[in-house]
Design a protein around this motif. Structure first.
Motif, PDB file in Angstrom:
ATOM      1  N   SER A 161       0.818  -1.202   0.000  1.00 44.30           N
ATOM      2  CA  SER A 161       0.000   0.000   0.000  1.00 44.30           C
ATOM      3  C   SER A 161       0.852   1.251   0.000  1.00 44.30           C
ATOM      4  O   SER A 161       2.058   1.205   0.262  1.00 44.30           O
ATOM      5  N   ALA A 201      -6.297  -3.986  -7.178  1.00 41.09           N
ATOM      6  CA  ALA A 201      -6.042  -3.113  -6.029  1.00 41.09           C
ATOM      7  C   ALA A 201      -7.261  -2.249  -5.713  1.00 41.09           C
ATOM      8  O   ALA A 201      -8.141  -2.049  -6.555  1.00 41.09           O
ATOM      9  N   PHE A 205      -3.124  -3.249  -2.054  1.00 41.38           N
ATOM     10  CA  PHE A 205      -3.192  -4.483  -2.837  1.00 41.38           C
ATOM     11  C   PHE A 205      -2.688  -5.641  -2.001  1.00 41.38           C
ATOM     12  O   PHE A 205      -1.614  -5.569  -1.388  1.00 41.38           O
TER      13      PHE A 205
END
Length: 376
Positions: free
Chosen positions: A119, A147, A156
Motif C-alpha cells: 500500500s 487493487a 493491494f
C-alpha cells in the motif's frame, strides 16, 4: 445545476453548462473544498455568489454574474464576461506532481507473510489526485485491477502467496493537471527460520583452556542473519561464523542463536567442560630419605582427578592405575637416580613429581686375623 454541489470531478458537455438559474431563486452552493473542471463545447454560464475553484474550458462564451467569486483558470474561445464586484484569482498552472508517502512494506524491509499488504498514500495540494490514472506494479506486472484505489491511497493484497526473496513494487500517481509521481520500493519475503549448526567444539568436549574458538554454519532462505553465541555476536562470512568465547570452570552450555531480518530464530547448543585444575598426585613409596642398596626400587602412590586420569608415567614409561592407585618397580643404578612420576588428566592438565633415589653399595669387610677356622 441547482442547490448544493460538493466533491471533485470533471463535467464535459457538448452543449451549454449553467450553474444556477437566479431567476427561479435556487442558487448553487459549493463546498469550500470542491475542485471541478467544467468543459463545454458551447458556453458556460455561472450565476452564483459562492466561490468556485477549478478550471473552466469553453469553446464559446464564459459569462459570470455580478458577485462571482472565482479562483482558478478560465479558457474560452469566445468572450469571457464577468460582472463588476466579482473577485477573481487566476491560479498559476499546476506543475507540482503529487506526493507519495507511507510505502508498505517499507523499502528494504523483511516480512514473514507470504501475502503482505502492499500500500501507499498520496496527495496533491493543487488540482488533486486523479484516481483513474493510478497504476500499481509488482515485480513488473501491473496489479491495478486487483487493487483498491482511492483519491488518497492504494492497497493491494497478492491473491497468490509470494515466493521467498526480494520483490519490487512500483506506483505511478498523476494529478488532474497531468503531473506524474513515481515511487519504487523493494521488500523481501522471509518465510523460514534460519538454521544454525555448531561445528566446534564437539558436544561433551573436555578442555583445559580458559577460552575456546567456536565455529559453525548458518543458513536462511533470505539473508542477512545475525548469530550470537551465549549473547556474544559472531562474525558471519559466507554462511560460516566464528568467535572466541571465554569459559567458566566446570560445565559450560554454549547456545548459538541465529536471527534473520524478519525476527525468526533458529538455535543449536553443545555442552562442554572446562578443567584447568591439575590432577592430584601422591607418592607413598619410597619415602624420604630415598636411599637404598638394592638394584630395584618400589614406587607406589595414587593419582586422581574429577574428570579422570588419562595417563600415568614413571620415568617415561606408562603405568596402569587401579582405583586411582599405582605400583611398580624400577631398576636403579648406583649413585643418584632422578625419577619423574607424572599424571595427566583427560583435559591435558599434568602434575609431576621428581624422586631422587640414591643407591649405595655395602662396604666389603675382610678379616685377616685370626685365620678362618683356626684354633687359638
Amino acid at each position: 445545476f441547482r442547490a448544493a454541489v460538493s466533491g471533485s470531478g470533471t463535467i464535459i458537455a457538448t452543449g451549454k453548462i449553467t450553474l444556477d438559474n437566479v431567476t427561479v431563486g435556487q442558487p448553487v452552493t459549493f463546498d469550500p473544498n470542491t475542485r471541478m473542471v467544467l468543459l463545454s463545447f458551447s458556453s458556460i454560464f455561472i450565476g452564483m455568489d459562492r466561490p468556485f475553484r477549478g478550471l473552466l474550458l469553453a469553446s464559446g462564451r464564459i459569462e459570470a454574474q455580478k458577485g462571482f467569486l472565482f479562483a482558478g483558470v478560465a479558457v474560452a474561445r469566445g468572450d469571457v464576461v464577468i460582472q463588476k464586484d466579482s473577485e477573481i484569482t487566476f491560479l498559476p498552472p499546476d506543475v507540482t506532481p503529487p506526493v507519495i508517502s507511507d510505502l508498505r512494506p517499507a523499502d528494504g524491509s523483511f516480512v514473514d507473510l507470504p501475502s503482505p499488504v502492499i500500500s501507499a498514500s498520496f496527495s496533491d495540494a493543487e488540482t488533486g489526485v486523479d484516481p483513474t490514472a493510478t497504476r500499481l506494479f509488482l515485480d513488473g506486472v501491473e496489479r491495478t485491477a486487483l487493487a483498491v484505489v482511492t483519491a488518497a491511497d492504494v492497497s493491494f493484497t497478492p491473491p497468490v502467496p509470494l515466493p521467498a526473496g526480494q520483490h519490487v513494487a512500483r506506483l505511478e500517481v498523476s494529478d488532474r493537471a497531468g503531473n506524474r509521481a513515481i515511487a519504487t520500493w523493494a521488500f523481501s519475503v522471509d518465510l523460514d527460520a534460519p538454521s544454525v549448526t555448531l561445528a566446534s567444539p564437539r558436544n561433551e568436549a573436555l578442555v583445559g583452556v580458559t577460552s575456546i574458538p567456536v565455529t559453525g554454519t548458518v543458513r536462511d532462505d533470505v539473508g542477512p542473519v545475525e548469530v550470537k553465541v551465549n549473547g556474544v555476536v559472531a562474525a558471519v562470512v559466507n554462511g560460516a561464523f566464528a568467535l572466541e568465547l571465554s569459559l567458566e570452570e566446570g560445565y559450560n552450555n554454549l547456545v548459538a542463536v541465529a536471527t534473520d531480518a524478519s525476527g525468526k530464530q533458529g538455535a543449536d547448543s553443545v555442552s562442554i567442560v572446562r578443567d584447568t585444575v591439575l590432577p592430584e598426585l601422591r607418592i607413598d613409596a619410597p619415602q624420604p630419605p630415598r636411599i637404598t642398596n638394592r638394584e630395584v626400587v618400589r614406587i607406589a602412590g595414587s593419582a586422581s582427578d574429577a574428570n579422570g586420569i588419562a595417563a600415568l608415567e614413571i620415568a617415561g614409561a606408562p603405568v596402569a592405575l587401579t582405583a586411582d592407585r599405582f605400583e611398580t618397580t624400577l631398576a636403579v643404578a648406583a649413585g643418584e637416580n632422578r625419577i619423574t612420576v607424572a599424571a595427566t588428566d583427560r583435559a591435558g592438565n599434568r602434575s609431576a613429581q621428581e624422586l631422587i633415589v640414591s643407591r649405595f653399595a655395602l662396604p666389603e669387610v675382610q678379616i685377616t686375623t685370626p685365620v678362618d677356622l683356626s684354633f687359638l
